[in-house]
Design a protein around this motif. Sequence first.
Motif, mmCIF file in Angstrom:
data_model
loop_
_atom_site.group_PDB
_atom_site.id
_atom_site.type_symbol
_atom_site.label_atom_id
_atom_site.label_comp_id
_atom_site.label_asym_id
_atom_site.label_seq_id
_atom_site.Cartn_x
_atom_site.Cartn_y
_atom_site.Cartn_z
ATOM 1 N N GLY A 52 0.590 -1.372 -0.245
ATOM 2 C CA GLY A 52 -0.031 0.089 0.078
ATOM 3 C C GLY A 52 0.749 1.300 0.114
ATOM 4 O O GLY A 52 0.289 2.349 -0.021
ATOM 5 N N MET A 53 2.018 1.028 -0.095
ATOM 6 C CA MET A 53 2.997 2.204 -0.007
ATOM 7 C C MET A 53 3.722 2.380 -1.190
ATOM 8 O O MET A 53 3.606 1.676 -2.121
ATOM 9 N N GLY A 54 4.363 3.593 -1.360
ATOM 10 C CA GLY A 54 5.323 3.783 -2.479
ATOM 11 C C GLY A 54 5.629 5.350 -2.871
ATOM 12 O O GLY A 54 5.846 6.210 -1.715
ATOM 13 N N PHE A 55 6.046 5.695 -4.035
ATOM 14 C CA PHE A 55 6.750 6.749 -4.281
ATOM 15 C C PHE A 55 5.686 7.937 -5.154
ATOM 16 O O PHE A 55 5.204 7.177 -6.124
ATOM 17 N N GLY A 56 5.483 8.856 -4.332
ATOM 18 C CA GLY A 56 4.459 9.729 -5.168
ATOM 19 C C GLY A 56 5.024 10.244 -6.274
ATOM 20 O O GLY A 56 6.400 10.142 -6.604
ATOM 21 N N ALA A 57 4.119 11.212 -6.986
ATOM 22 C CA ALA A 57 4.629 11.662 -8.289
ATOM 23 C C ALA A 57 5.990 12.659 -7.904
ATOM 24 O O ALA A 57 5.935 13.318 -7.236
ATOM 25 N N HIS A 58 6.951 12.324 -9.013
ATOM 26 C CA HIS A 58 8.311 13.137 -8.844
ATOM 27 C C HIS A 58 8.659 13.215 -10.366
ATOM 28 O O HIS A 58 8.533 12.318 -10.990
ATOM 29 N N PRO A 59 9.595 14.159 -10.408
ATOM 30 C CA PRO A 59 10.202 14.372 -11.928
ATOM 31 C C PRO A 59 11.608 13.651 -11.987
ATOM 32 O O PRO A 59 12.418 13.411 -11.190
ATOM 33 N N HIS A 60 11.746 13.306 -13.274
ATOM 34 C CA HIS A 60 13.039 12.943 -13.712
ATOM 35 C C HIS A 60 13.370 13.789 -15.321
ATOM 36 O O HIS A 60 12.572 13.871 -15.889
ATOM 37 N N VAL A 69 11.511 -6.091 -11.238
ATOM 38 C CA VAL A 69 10.725 -6.234 -10.141
ATOM 39 C C VAL A 69 11.480 -7.875 -9.662
ATOM 40 O O VAL A 69 11.681 -8.754 -10.686
ATOM 41 N N LEU A 70 11.968 -8.120 -8.613
ATOM 42 C CA LEU A 70 12.191 -9.399 -7.889
ATOM 43 C C LEU A 70 11.210 -10.190 -7.293
ATOM 44 O O LEU A 70 11.333 -11.393 -7.508
ATOM 45 N N ASP A 71 10.381 -9.546 -6.590
ATOM 46 C CA ASP A 71 9.277 -10.154 -6.057
ATOM 47 C C ASP A 71 8.150 -8.999 -5.706
ATOM 48 O O ASP A 71 8.562 -7.959 -5.543
ATOM 49 N N GLY A 72 6.638 -9.592 -6.028
ATOM 50 C CA GLY A 72 5.714 -8.481 -5.884
ATOM 51 C C GLY A 72 5.186 -7.865 -7.006
ATOM 52 O O GLY A 72 5.717 -8.326 -8.093
ATOM 53 N N GLU A 73 4.617 -6.878 -7.068
ATOM 54 C CA GLU A 73 4.099 -6.190 -8.330
ATOM 55 C C GLU A 73 4.142 -4.673 -7.741
ATOM 56 O O GLU A 73 3.934 -4.317 -6.787
ATOM 57 N N LEU A 74 4.425 -4.020 -8.757
ATOM 58 C CA LEU A 74 4.835 -2.396 -8.738
ATOM 59 C C LEU A 74 3.917 -1.791 -9.646
ATOM 60 O O LEU A 74 3.872 -2.084 -10.912
ATOM 61 N N ALA A 75 3.156 -0.808 -9.288
ATOM 62 C CA ALA A 75 2.211 0.041 -10.240
ATOM 63 C C ALA A 75 2.969 1.214 -10.660
ATOM 64 O O ALA A 75 3.302 1.969 -9.549
ATOM 65 N N HIS A 76 2.852 1.587 -11.761
ATOM 66 C CA HIS A 76 3.527 2.739 -12.487
ATOM 67 C C HIS A 76 2.541 3.714 -13.049
ATOM 68 O O HIS A 76 1.581 2.953 -13.724
ATOM 69 N N SER A 77 2.824 4.792 -12.953
ATOM 70 C CA SER A 77 1.877 5.922 -13.596
ATOM 71 C C SER A 77 2.691 7.195 -13.924
ATOM 72 O O SER A 77 3.796 7.485 -13.219
ATOM 73 N N ASP A 78 2.461 7.711 -15.055
ATOM 74 C CA ASP A 78 3.282 8.870 -15.481
ATOM 75 C C ASP A 78 2.447 9.945 -16.287
ATOM 76 O O ASP A 78 1.246 9.619 -16.763
ATOM 77 N N ALA A 96 13.891 9.248 -19.532
ATOM 78 C CA ALA A 96 13.284 10.701 -18.841
ATOM 79 C C ALA A 96 13.294 11.554 -19.779
ATOM 80 O O ALA A 96 12.578 12.555 -19.962
ATOM 81 N N GLY A 97 14.371 11.781 -20.671
ATOM 82 C CA GLY A 97 14.926 12.733 -21.771
ATOM 83 C C GLY A 97 14.520 14.236 -21.341
ATOM 84 O O GLY A 97 14.880 14.725 -20.037
ATOM 85 N N THR A 98 13.505 14.890 -22.043
ATOM 86 C CA THR A 98 13.263 16.165 -21.543
ATOM 87 C C THR A 98 12.322 16.349 -20.316
ATOM 88 O O THR A 98 12.339 17.743 -19.837
ATOM 89 N N GLY A 99 11.949 15.549 -19.864
ATOM 90 C CA GLY A 99 11.322 15.362 -18.588
ATOM 91 C C GLY A 99 10.050 14.626 -18.356
ATOM 92 O O GLY A 99 9.392 14.679 -19.404
ATOM 93 N N VAL A 100 9.956 13.863 -17.408
ATOM 94 C CA VAL A 100 8.775 12.936 -17.190
ATOM 95 C C VAL A 100 8.516 13.112 -15.639
ATOM 96 O O VAL A 100 9.373 13.464 -14.743
ATOM 97 N N THR A 128 13.121 12.831 -26.502
ATOM 98 C CA THR A 128 11.576 12.941 -26.205
ATOM 99 C C THR A 128 11.252 11.691 -25.299
ATOM 100 O O THR A 128 11.884 10.282 -25.502
ATOM 101 N N PRO A 129 10.668 12.075 -24.152
ATOM 102 C CA PRO A 129 10.465 10.721 -23.106
ATOM 103 C C PRO A 129 9.833 9.712 -23.829
ATOM 104 O O PRO A 129 9.047 9.696 -24.791
ATOM 105 N N ARG A 130 10.118 8.450 -23.066
ATOM 106 C CA ARG A 130 9.823 7.105 -23.854
ATOM 107 C C ARG A 130 9.475 6.116 -22.950
ATOM 108 O O ARG A 130 10.335 6.018 -21.889
ATOM 109 N N TYR A 131 8.428 5.279 -22.921
ATOM 110 C CA TYR A 131 8.335 4.265 -21.857
ATOM 111 C C TYR A 131 8.241 2.973 -22.682
ATOM 112 O O TYR A 131 7.467 2.966 -23.670
ATOM 113 N N ASP A 132 8.478 1.701 -22.014
ATOM 114 C CA ASP A 132 8.279 0.359 -22.491
ATOM 115 C C ASP A 132 8.384 -0.441 -21.326
ATOM 116 O O ASP A 132 9.148 -0.257 -20.335
#
Length: 237
Positions: A52-60, A69-78, A96-100, A128-132
């Motif tokens: 139930g915990m994690g890292f809130g919205a932050h820039p790169h 991920v080694l164990d469990g599940e991680l939810a990502h949003s950008d 992250a490129g120009t910023g995300v 240009t930022p890119r996700y995969d």
Amino acid sequence: MKKVIHRADTRGYANHGWLKSHHTFSFANYYDPNRIHFGALRVLNDDAVKGGMGFGAHPHDNMEIVSIVLDGELAHSDNTGNKEVIRKNDVQIMSAGTGVVHSEFNASKTDAVNFLQIWVIPKERNVTPRYDQKTFDPAARENALQVVISPDKQGDGLWLNQDSWFTLGKYEAGKSLDITAKAPNIGTYLFLLSGELKVDGEVLETRDAIGLSEYEKVSIEVTKPAEFLLIDVPMLN
């Protein structure tokens, strides 16, 4: 050949209650002038996040970011519209490129998630930022090397904006293998996820690491069943 050994118990450590993080290289409040980076490999954090915990919205910006991920599940949003769950055997990359701006939360309310967050200095800035993200068959790394990331669409896996390869291996005790440098200016960082290896005569145990540069070929002996990650990167000045 040059080599540097980073023992598991020499890593930086932060315990925030909801987050326990080991830092192979200088990060946040952990600073060691001798451990800023290994070539273009800038960050290797071994993170465990409570349910139930994690890292809130932050820039790169201007960084190639890899999550495994080694164990469990991680939810990502950008802020580019990606919403994904990363599971064991998944690898995620984010240029992250120009910023995300993104967030990472444990997808479970009860079970912990353990993942590696790895930063690689990019080859080109302000892209240009890119996700995969991709799921890899664990059977393909049984007593074999499975390339999961390579430079600029060279392989069947993911790709980074850098001359960098990420390779996973899972070997039985008694096996041996050789690793060969990709190019004269490319170094290899081996992070032992579990087990025991002997690399160029050096014994490595769980979460130990060794960085190799200015080499052509190195032999690895698997002395106990082992899983490891190889990261090949340019050796920057």
